[in-house]
Design an enzyme around this catalytic site. Sequence first.
Site: not given
Ligand code: M6R
Length: 613
Positions: A608, A101-102, A490, A493, A509, A75, A27, A2, A486
Amino acid sequence: MCGIVAYVGEQDALPIIIKGLKRLEYRGYDSAGVALLNDNGLSVYKKKGKVSELENSLLDNPHLNSKIGIGHTRWATHGEPNDANAHPHYSSTENFAMIHNGIIENYEVLKTDLLNKGYVFHSETDSEVFINFIEDIHKNNDCTLEEAVRLALHKVVGAYAIVIMSKEEPDTLIAARKGSPLVIGVGENEYFLASDATPIIEYTNQVVYLDDYEIAVIRNNKLQIKTIENVETNPYINQLEMELEAIEKGGYEHFMLKEINEQPRSIADCMRGRLDAQNGRLIVGGLRDYINKFQNADRIIITACGTSWHAGLVAEYLFEEFARIPVEVEYASEFRYRNPVINEGDFVIAISQSGETADTLAAIELAKSKGATIFGVCNVVGSSIARATHAGSYTHAGPEIGVASTKAFTAQISVLTMMALMLGYQRGTLSETKYIQLLSELEAIPSKVEKALLLNEQIEKISEQYKDARNFLYLGRGYNFPVALEGALKLKEISYIHAEGYPAAEMKHGPIALIDEEMPVVFIATKDSSYEKVVSNIQEVKARKGKIIAVVTEGDTSVKAMADHVIEIPHAHEALVPLISVVPLQLLSYHIAVMRGCNVDQPRNLAKSVTVE
Ligand code: M6R
């Protein structure tokens, strides 16, 4: 999660709030709303969907002029995304409106109590309970709104950044925070409040970061900050160093593509002032006061989430190889709940782009309470994690707006690499010759990343062939194992294709059962100490007719003979390869997502900054 924005001053509030919400949409982007106050009273407008949908719905409304207002982009946590659950929320008399927000953890208890008193709720949110709780205190104690907020904050459990406006005090905004970020921009006869500085930067570079358990009252063009114990504090004004162009797309179609392309610069920025290879100097300033603890640590514990956790895995290899200190890498969300053994001799590194991730923050608090030293590696200046740690180093990657983390990852690895080299050299576990060699190799990384970016067109063509795949495997070993994880993250997501990352040798395995002619397998098979082994793994996939996309070192011929596609990246020392090998994987996921028509910068269900546990 949010984003919140508020304004009070001499300008028209709505355009400032809408623009600010668009900047904060990373956010959360499932619904949005604003509250404005003018001769027509205190009005709330909210809508399911993006901020632009809210904006369009207001186009023909003639009653929106207001010098004060609050706005929210959501969010969802409590209640599905719809108009009713969107913020701002009115109190039951409609005298107050609030953005939040929270998460309020004890909202059910508070709600039951309020329901018994006859309150009626129009949404399923904890936030509507929160504002009615404040109103109830205001009514029953015959006190000011400010006092009611203060009393309420003593009773609510959870996290919040809130801003409240009131019909009774039309020139006043009351804000407070605990656990969720809130920045106050101080302009000429005007104030801006927001979850981060991006909505503020074009109006003023003077900001105050509100601390946990602080209440800000902006009344009659004056800012007052008090603790929730009602003790007035002196607002400390920080100068923002962010440039406006850093938060705009700069001609790119998506923020993600811009951020991928920024990496030569962001890695160089991260090393600037720290690394001077010519003179054999490397100083990670943030470590200065804790260098003894770092050098003599019994153990390094790295805690993070998502992409930052992957950067932590790369760091595990780096610290163990160069500094010979045992390292554990922990998902922050698991670490905090399993009663981990933490000692005073442990050096805990918390990695976070946003600096606001709730699980990482909670892990920090836990480790702190056990006496460990906590070091933050954050991108967002002034963020909660940056302030909760004993010391830290910023990654200086600049604002990362795309939800998929790209340049933050390589900047995190850059900082962690510098820390590992510095530590290894000072502990005597890394020889001077090797140290000097690695410093100059590190300095050359930005230009090698630049070269890797030239692969864009080739990767776009490969993406065309695999955009409809239903599954992907990503395999790598050693330093390239976290890169495989990673790459898979990517892809899933932003393109919603199921993808798994594995250490290449683990394939036999279990995952090998998945291989058939439908399965694209991305190998990161650069020339390093496990190259021969990875080549064998490629053969195993080939024998089962899997489609092989291999990221290899320039000039490689063995893998070329087996793979369906090879992507050649510049050679680097194997410890530095992740900084380059991740780039083609970022581009691959980007192009596939674009070709599938996905919203690359704002993928579904994500936000984010994950400020809920
Ligand atoms: O802000 P942060 O690095 O603490 O966030 C951690 C994860 O939420 C963040 O890396 C998330 O996995 C990303 N969307 C990956 O691209």
